[in-house]
Design a protein around this motif. Sequence first.
Motif, PDB file in Angstrom:
ATOM      1  N   LEU A 158       5.207   6.853   4.785  1.00 24.87           N
ATOM      2  CA  LEU A 158       5.572   8.133   4.172  1.00 24.87           C
ATOM      3  C   LEU A 158       6.962   8.635   4.524  1.00 24.87           C
ATOM      4  CD1 LEU A 158       2.145   9.814   4.846  1.00 24.87           C
ATOM      5  CD2 LEU A 158       3.157   9.593   2.574  1.00 24.87           C
ATOM      6  N   GLY A 159       7.532   8.131   5.608  1.00 23.70           N
ATOM      7  CA  GLY A 159       8.773   8.710   6.106  1.00 23.70           C
ATOM      8  C   GLY A 159      10.024   8.251   5.386  1.00 23.70           C
ATOM      9  N   ASN A 160      11.080   9.082   5.518  1.00 23.26           N
ATOM     10  CA  ASN A 160      12.397   8.639   5.062  1.00 23.26           C
ATOM     11  C   ASN A 160      12.903   7.616   6.086  1.00 23.26           C
ATOM     12  OD1 ASN A 160      13.490  10.016   7.313  1.00 23.26           O
ATOM     13  ND2 ASN A 160      13.816  11.883   6.114  1.00 23.26           N
ATOM     14  N   ALA A 170      -3.015  15.648   0.800  1.00 27.87           N
ATOM     15  CA  ALA A 170      -3.865  14.466   0.895  1.00 27.87           C
ATOM     16  C   ALA A 170      -3.040  13.194   0.821  1.00 27.87           C
ATOM     17  CB  ALA A 170      -4.889  14.475  -0.231  1.00 27.87           C
ATOM     18  N   VAL A 171      -3.379  12.245   1.699  1.00 24.89           N
ATOM     19  CA  VAL A 171      -2.790  10.903   1.671  1.00 24.89           C
ATOM     20  C   VAL A 171      -3.956   9.927   1.726  1.00 24.89           C
ATOM     21  CG1 VAL A 171      -1.403   9.216   2.924  1.00 24.89           C
ATOM     22  CG2 VAL A 171      -0.674  11.600   2.838  1.00 24.89           C
ATOM     23  N   ASP A 172      -4.007   9.027   0.759  1.00 22.04           N
ATOM     24  CA  ASP A 172      -5.077   8.028   0.777  1.00 22.04           C
ATOM     25  C   ASP A 172      -4.893   7.109   1.971  1.00 22.04           C
ATOM     26  OD1 ASP A 172      -6.346   8.935  -1.504  1.00 22.04           O
ATOM     27  OD2 ASP A 172      -5.204   7.626  -2.838  1.00 22.04           O
ATOM     28  N   PRO A 173      -5.927   6.960   2.809  1.00 20.40           N
ATOM     29  CA  PRO A 173      -5.824   6.028   3.941  1.00 20.40           C
ATOM     30  C   PRO A 173      -5.852   4.584   3.438  1.00 20.40           C
ATOM     31  CG  PRO A 173      -8.037   6.933   3.806  1.00 20.40           C
ATOM     32  CD  PRO A 173      -7.237   7.626   2.749  1.00 20.40           C
ATOM     33  N   LEU A 174      -5.554   3.646   4.324  1.00 16.99           N
ATOM     34  CA  LEU A 174      -5.550   2.235   3.932  1.00 16.99           C
ATOM     35  C   LEU A 174      -6.920   1.773   3.449  1.00 16.99           C
ATOM     36  CD1 LEU A 174      -3.322   0.668   6.720  1.00 16.99           C
ATOM     37  CD2 LEU A 174      -2.699   1.207   4.373  1.00 16.99           C
ATOM     38  N   PHE A 182       0.846  -1.197   0.000  1.00 18.34           N
ATOM     39  CA  PHE A 182       0.000   0.000   0.000  1.00 18.34           C
ATOM     40  C   PHE A 182       0.882   1.249   0.000  1.00 18.34           C
ATOM     41  CE2 PHE A 182      -2.667  -3.200   2.156  1.00 18.34           C
ATOM     42  CZ  PHE A 182      -3.793  -3.144   1.342  1.00 18.34           C
ATOM     43  N   PRO A 183       1.539   1.542  -1.138  1.00 17.85           N
ATOM     44  CA  PRO A 183       2.404   2.724  -1.166  1.00 17.85           C
ATOM     45  C   PRO A 183       1.585   4.000  -0.976  1.00 17.85           C
ATOM     46  CG  PRO A 183       2.121   1.835  -3.372  1.00 17.85           C
ATOM     47  CD  PRO A 183       1.468   0.868  -2.430  1.00 17.85           C
ATOM     48  N   ALA A 184       2.200   5.000  -0.360  1.00 20.09           N
ATOM     49  CA  ALA A 184       1.510   6.275  -0.106  1.00 20.09           C
ATOM     50  C   ALA A 184       2.215   7.392  -0.861  1.00 20.09           C
ATOM     51  CB  ALA A 184       1.513   6.571   1.390  1.00 20.09           C
ATOM     52  N   SER A 205      10.608  19.215  10.733  1.00 23.76           N
ATOM     53  CA  SER A 205      10.454  18.974   9.303  1.00 23.76           C
ATOM     54  C   SER A 205      10.794  20.219   8.505  1.00 23.76           C
ATOM     55  CB  SER A 205       9.012  18.547   9.017  1.00 23.76           C
ATOM     56  OG  SER A 205       8.822  18.425   7.638  1.00 23.76           O
ATOM     57  N   ALA A 206      11.450  20.006   7.362  1.00 21.61           N
ATOM     58  CA  ALA A 206      11.759  21.121   6.467  1.00 21.61           C
ATOM     59  C   ALA A 206      10.501  21.547   5.711  1.00 21.61           C
ATOM     60  CB  ALA A 206      12.847  20.706   5.487  1.00 21.61           C
ATOM     61  N   GLY A 207       9.562  20.642   5.581  1.00 26.10           N
ATOM     62  CA  GLY A 207       8.333  20.951   4.856  1.00 26.10           C
ATOM     63  C   GLY A 207       7.348  21.691   5.744  1.00 26.10           C
ATOM     64  N   GLU A 208       6.551  22.555   5.132  1.00 24.75           N
ATOM     65  CA  GLU A 208       5.582  23.324   5.907  1.00 24.75           C
ATOM     66  C   GLU A 208       4.203  22.686   5.902  1.00 24.75           C
ATOM     67  OE1 GLU A 208       4.211  26.992   3.580  1.00 24.75           O
ATOM     68  OE2 GLU A 208       6.232  26.628   2.796  1.00 24.75           O
ATOM     69  N   TYR A 209       4.000  21.696   5.055  1.00 22.67           N
ATOM     70  CA  TYR A 209       2.683  21.077   4.947  1.00 22.67           C
ATOM     71  C   TYR A 209       2.625  19.792   5.751  1.00 22.67           C
ATOM     72  CZ  TYR A 209       2.330  24.252   0.996  1.00 22.67           C
ATOM     73  OH  TYR A 209       2.331  25.365   0.207  1.00 22.67           O
ATOM     74  N   ILE A 210       1.463  19.533   6.311  1.00 22.14           N
ATOM     75  CA  ILE A 210       1.246  18.279   7.027  1.00 22.14           C
ATOM     76  C   ILE A 210       0.546  17.309   6.097  1.00 22.14           C
ATOM     77  CG2 ILE A 210       1.133  19.451   9.254  1.00 22.14           C
ATOM     78  CD1 ILE A 210      -1.950  19.009   9.162  1.00 22.14           C
ATOM     79  N   TYR A 211       0.479  16.046   6.493  1.00 17.29           N
ATOM     80  CA  TYR A 211      -0.277  15.041   5.749  1.00 17.29           C
ATOM     81  C   TYR A 211      -1.634  14.858   6.417  1.00 17.29           C
ATOM     82  CZ  TYR A 211       4.272  13.759   3.759  1.00 17.29           C
ATOM     83  OH  TYR A 211       5.484  13.784   3.124  1.00 17.29           O
ATOM     84  N   VAL A 212      -2.671  14.735   5.591  1.00 16.91           N
ATOM     85  CA  VAL A 212      -4.020  14.520   6.116  1.00 16.91           C
ATOM     86  C   VAL A 212      -4.737  13.458   5.302  1.00 16.91           C
ATOM     87  CG1 VAL A 212      -4.257  16.893   6.968  1.00 16.91           C
ATOM     88  CG2 VAL A 212      -5.106  16.331   4.686  1.00 16.91           C
ATOM     89  N   TRP A 213      -5.645  12.752   5.979  1.00 16.72           N
ATOM     90  CA  TRP A 213      -6.600  11.904   5.258  1.00 16.72           C
ATOM     91  C   TRP A 213      -7.736  12.822   4.831  1.00 16.72           C
ATOM     92  CZ3 TRP A 213      -6.454   8.910  10.330  1.00 16.72           C
ATOM     93  CH2 TRP A 213      -5.403   7.975  10.333  1.00 16.72           C
TER      94      TRP A 213
END
Length: 200
Positions: A160-162, A130-134, A85-87, A111-119
């Motif tokens: 999603l993480g490194n 946007a991140v598709d949930p499982l 289930f790649p994101a 985090s260097a990024g300013e955006y968060i991940y959301v469902w």
Amino acid sequence: MLKLVSLEQAKNEGDAHLGEAAHNDDPYSVRSLESALGISKTEVNASINRSISSGLAVKDRETGQAKPNRRNLYNFVVHGLKFVFPAKPGAMTRGIPTAFAAAPLKNLLISAGEYIYVWPYAKGKDMGQAVDPLFKSVPQATQKDDRLYEYLALIDGVRLGNQREAGLAAERLSERLLRKRPPLKANCFICANGRAVFGR
């Protein structure tokens, strides 16, 4: 299986809300799981059967109910889920924070990024990528179960993480999922960091 883990944890902690399953049913029943997760009874049954046949769950000898095999579930999440289930973060949308924006990991990483991940979720209060949930009903299901929300957010941290971020998410997941540690035995070694390593 994560819902079953959440139910087990609630039972072990004496959670008063455990008995408030839909229709006053057994919270482990297919009917209650359907209501709690927002998926059909057919999908619940299929998921349980797949989990048993793959070793992610076992049947309890006394009750006949499926019980999560926590060690196998953890190994699958940490080492295999991101391939199955790649994101991929998508467009900006309103939703429910996940991964490093959710409680178990929030403020642990700079985090260097300013955006968060959301469902994506119309009733969500946060804007993010946007991140598709499982599964499509995850946003609704997590509104009813804080433990399930934590587990799924940590899983997204792994997806999603490194390497460093995924490692931190996996460590937090291990603390929750594998919290029952076996008693020390003769074939147990204590590492310099204080963790116990068990031989076979």
